[in-house]
Design a protein around this motif. Structure first.
Motif, PDB file in Angstrom:
ATOM      1  N   PHE A 230       6.282   5.224   9.189  1.00  0.00           N
ATOM      2  CA  PHE A 230       5.212   4.340   9.649  1.00  0.00           C
ATOM      3  C   PHE A 230       4.365   3.918   8.455  1.00  0.00           C
ATOM      4  O   PHE A 230       3.960   4.757   7.658  1.00  0.00           O
ATOM      5  CB  PHE A 230       4.305   5.061  10.653  1.00  0.00           C
ATOM      6  N   GLU A 231       4.101   2.607   8.403  1.00  0.00           N
ATOM      7  CA  GLU A 231       3.279   2.061   7.329  1.00  0.00           C
ATOM      8  C   GLU A 231       1.988   1.569   8.002  1.00  0.00           C
ATOM      9  O   GLU A 231       2.050   0.758   8.923  1.00  0.00           O
ATOM     10  CB  GLU A 231       4.081   0.902   6.738  1.00  0.00           C
ATOM     11  N   HIS A 232       0.856   2.094   7.564  1.00  0.00           N
ATOM     12  CA  HIS A 232      -0.412   1.779   8.248  1.00  0.00           C
ATOM     13  C   HIS A 232      -1.349   0.957   7.376  1.00  0.00           C
ATOM     14  O   HIS A 232      -1.557   1.288   6.212  1.00  0.00           O
ATOM     15  CB  HIS A 232      -1.151   3.076   8.593  1.00  0.00           C
ATOM     16  N   GLU A 233      -1.980  -0.036   7.990  1.00  0.00           N
ATOM     17  CA  GLU A 233      -3.080  -0.754   7.350  1.00  0.00           C
ATOM     18  C   GLU A 233      -4.375  -0.368   8.060  1.00  0.00           C
ATOM     19  O   GLU A 233      -4.378  -0.164   9.278  1.00  0.00           O
ATOM     20  CB  GLU A 233      -2.857  -2.269   7.443  1.00  0.00           C
ATOM     21  N   PHE A 234      -5.447  -0.275   7.307  1.00  0.00           N
ATOM     22  CA  PHE A 234      -6.750   0.069   7.903  1.00  0.00           C
ATOM     23  C   PHE A 234      -7.863  -0.487   7.031  1.00  0.00           C
ATOM     24  O   PHE A 234      -7.635  -0.868   5.874  1.00  0.00           O
ATOM     25  CB  PHE A 234      -6.895   1.592   8.063  1.00  0.00           C
TER      26      PHE A 234
ATOM     27  N   ALA B  35      -4.490  -1.411  -2.162  1.00  0.00           N
ATOM     28  CA  ALA B  35      -5.613  -2.249  -1.750  1.00  0.00           C
ATOM     29  C   ALA B  35      -4.976  -3.508  -1.181  1.00  0.00           C
ATOM     30  O   ALA B  35      -4.261  -4.213  -1.882  1.00  0.00           O
ATOM     31  CB  ALA B  35      -6.504  -2.585  -2.941  1.00  0.00           C
ATOM     32  N   GLU B  36      -5.203  -3.770   0.085  1.00  0.00           N
ATOM     33  CA  GLU B  36      -4.489  -4.858   0.783  1.00  0.00           C
ATOM     34  C   GLU B  36      -5.205  -6.194   0.632  1.00  0.00           C
ATOM     35  O   GLU B  36      -6.204  -6.304  -0.075  1.00  0.00           O
ATOM     36  CB  GLU B  36      -4.317  -4.482   2.274  1.00  0.00           C
ATOM     37  N   TYR B  37      -4.689  -7.167   1.332  1.00  0.00           N
ATOM     38  CA  TYR B  37      -5.164  -8.540   1.252  1.00  0.00           C
ATOM     39  C   TYR B  37      -6.567  -8.693   1.847  1.00  0.00           C
ATOM     40  O   TYR B  37      -7.398  -9.445   1.349  1.00  0.00           O
ATOM     41  CB  TYR B  37      -4.157  -9.411   2.013  1.00  0.00           C
TER      42      TYR B  37
ATOM     43  N   PHE C 251      -6.943  -1.344   3.296  1.00  0.00           N
ATOM     44  CA  PHE C 251      -6.012  -0.540   2.511  1.00  0.00           C
ATOM     45  C   PHE C 251      -4.740  -0.314   3.317  1.00  0.00           C
ATOM     46  O   PHE C 251      -4.693  -0.559   4.515  1.00  0.00           O
ATOM     47  CB  PHE C 251      -6.648   0.815   2.138  1.00  0.00           C
ATOM     48  N   GLU C 252      -3.763   0.183   2.601  1.00  0.00           N
ATOM     49  CA  GLU C 252      -2.506   0.509   3.282  1.00  0.00           C
ATOM     50  C   GLU C 252      -1.952   1.766   2.647  1.00  0.00           C
ATOM     51  O   GLU C 252      -2.115   1.997   1.444  1.00  0.00           O
ATOM     52  CB  GLU C 252      -1.520  -0.651   3.101  1.00  0.00           C
ATOM     53  N   ILE C 253      -1.309   2.577   3.466  1.00  0.00           N
ATOM     54  CA  ILE C 253      -0.612   3.729   2.893  1.00  0.00           C
ATOM     55  C   ILE C 253       0.789   3.783   3.489  1.00  0.00           C
ATOM     56  O   ILE C 253       0.972   3.603   4.687  1.00  0.00           O
ATOM     57  CB  ILE C 253      -1.403   5.034   3.093  1.00  0.00           C
TER      58      ILE C 253
ATOM     59  N   VAL D 169       0.744  -1.915  12.064  1.00  0.00           N
ATOM     60  CA  VAL D 169       1.526  -0.690  11.862  1.00  0.00           C
ATOM     61  C   VAL D 169       2.972  -1.161  11.819  1.00  0.00           C
ATOM     62  O   VAL D 169       3.479  -1.707  12.798  1.00  0.00           O
ATOM     63  CB  VAL D 169       1.326   0.311  13.016  1.00  0.00           C
ATOM     64  N   HIS D 170       3.595  -1.043  10.673  1.00  0.00           N
ATOM     65  CA  HIS D 170       4.978  -1.495  10.535  1.00  0.00           C
ATOM     66  C   HIS D 170       5.873  -0.263  10.593  1.00  0.00           C
ATOM     67  O   HIS D 170       5.697   0.677   9.817  1.00  0.00           O
ATOM     68  CB  HIS D 170       5.169  -2.254   9.223  1.00  0.00           C
ATOM     69  N   ILE D 171       6.807  -0.290  11.528  1.00  0.00           N
ATOM     70  CA  ILE D 171       7.641   0.904  11.755  1.00  0.00           C
ATOM     71  C   ILE D 171       9.023   0.649  11.138  1.00  0.00           C
ATOM     72  O   ILE D 171       9.786  -0.178  11.629  1.00  0.00           O
ATOM     73  CB  ILE D 171       7.746   1.220  13.262  1.00  0.00           C
TER      74      ILE D 171
END
Ligand code: GLU
Ligand code: MG
Length: 443
Positions: free
Chosen positions: A131-135, A179-181, A186-188, A235-237
């Motif tokens: 799972f790739e998460h943005e927050f 550090a996202e757009y 952010f994304e991890i 959330v990209h799975i």
């Protein structure tokens, strides 16, 4: 584990992440939790009808009756320090079971496990996922910083290193901190692992980000939109397959996009049922602010090779360093957000993919471009159907898809749709900044 001062009797919490995507649980002293002893804690059926707004859906199939147990999975205990917390976070992923220990029909973790068991027994395939998460982080008093910038990363320091340290101690494999757009976004990313563990890890990641932010006096949010016109948090799975010996089976250089027959049928199954699946994976009213064309979030039943508007995207093969393409090859499901329970979201993907494998569905055509520039016949030929544009539409679409409905006990489906309809009622019609802020505080 870091020793701490103060008088603390450490607690361990048995947790479940429910239909609302909220992690709930009960704690006992860590000393009284002895792995292997099948200790369980009480739980209540109507809890699954809790809306994100904390009101229990009315009506719901459960009322005040009945009792359940939280059965911890000893292999899914996560115990680790979080900077600024007085005690370690100590949680055990738990199944919701009947009093005799049989899985409860609404337990999302059992739903995923059963789907994975069926996939394994019918095809021999193991699903691997990440799972790739943005927050976003609020309340840190930062200067505005450019997208993807070093400034944005350094301004947050030592949030990134502290997060990575906690996740590593928890046994997760964090890979990249970005550090996202978006503003203060952010994304991890995390390394792939067996699918049930990947969903468990998504829960750990979300709660760690929240706690670490709270400890610094900040607020983080995974809500799909924190303002109506702002950037989306997705959330990209990511998923791929391995055989029983762990050998990758997703890649076939001879096939379009390099997608093996097994993976192609799985993808075709997901795309076939996607308009119904998003009722689970993009499950809040504001999820549909995110799922719009030109948001890099996906808005059609679209199979794409390295195109971020696609709902199922073939991820690029990194050929630098001559690594084996078959090992890293994976496909990404993009129309998901953190209002969804990770176990349920992955569970419905597996169920849909398995339907595709059973029916030996052919690989869907690959598309890159803008569906808005195509006529309806061209869209149809490419399998491009616009996804439902509101949660209400998604729920109706779900109930019209008898295959998707058949994966659930009727009472579980009634619980889910009843809770979501109540959520819609409580949220009201507005899809504005205030609504996004409300969701930002919950998620
Ligand atoms: N923020 C986008 C989303 O809502 C994704 C951007 C990206 O490709 O990382 O899914
Ligand atoms: Mg991203």
């Amino acid at each position: 584990m870091t020793e701490r001062s103060g008088i603390h009797d450490p607690l361990v919490t048995f947790v479940t992440t429910d239909y609302a995507g909220i992690t709930r649980g009960r704690s006992i002293t860590a000393a009284s939790y002895i792995p292997g002893q099948a200790k369980t804690l009480g739980w209540v059926p109507a809890n699954m009808s809790l809306t994100p707004m904390d009101l229990i859906a009315d009506p719901n199939p459960w009322g005040s009756a009945g009792d359940l147990r939280l059965l911890p999975d000893d292999d899914a205990r996560f115990r680790f320090a979080i900077e600024g917390s007085a005690t370690a976070l100590d949680i055990v992923m738990s199944d919701i079971v009947e009093l005799d220990g049989t899985p409860w029909i609404c337990c999302p973790r059992s739903f995923l496990r059963n789907a994975l068991d069926d996939l394994r027994s019918e095809t021999g395939a193991e699903l691997v996922a990440a799972f790739e998460h943005e927050f976003q982080i609020f309340g840190a008093g930062w200067y505005s910083a450019p997208a993807f910038s070093l400034q944005a990363l350094r301004q947050a320091d030592p949030f990134g290193p502290a997060l990575i340290a906690s996740l590593r101690e928890a046994g997760l494999d964090p890979e990249v901190f970005i550090a996202e757009y978006g503003k203060e976004q952010f994304e991890i990313t995390m390394a792939p692992c067996p699918a049930l563990a990947a969903a468990d890890r998504a829960v750990v990641l979300r709660e760690t980000v929240r706690e670490l932010s709270r400890n610094r006096g900040w607020r983080s949010s995974f809500a799909p939109k924190t303002s109506a016109d702002g950037i989306g948090n997705g959330v990209h799975i990511h998923f791929s397959f391995a055989d029983s010996k762990g050998r990758p089976t997703t890649y076939d250089a001879a096939k379009p996009g390099g997608v093996s027959d097994l993976a192609a049928s799985f993808v075709a199954g997901i795309l076939k049922h996607l308009p119904a699946l998003i009722a689970f994976t993009a499950p809040s009213p504001i999820s549909y602010l995110r799922l719009q064309p030109h948001h890099w979030s996906s808005s059609y039943t679209w199979f794409g090779d390295q195109d971020r508007e696609a709902s199922l995207r073939i991820c690029p093969i990194n050929r630098v360093g001559k690594s084996d393409p078959a090992k890293a090859f994976n496909i990404e499901y993009r129309p998901a957000d953190a209002c969804a329970c990770p176990h349920l979201a992955l569970g419905v993907m597996v169920r849909a993919g398995l339907e595709g494998i059973r029916a030996k569905l052919a690989a869907p055509p690959l598309f890159s471009g803008d569906p808005a520039l195509l006529c309806s016949e061209e869209c149809e030929a490419l399998g491009l159907r616009r996804l439902p544009q509101t949660l209400a539409q998604a729920l109706d679409t779900l109930l019209q898809d008898s295959t998707v409905c058949s994966w659930f006990d009727p009472k579980a489906l009634e619980t889910y749709t009843g809770m979501k309809r109540m959520e819609l009622k409580l949220a009201g019609d507005a899809l504005d900044d205030a609504q996004c802020r409300r969701y930002a505080e919950i998620y």
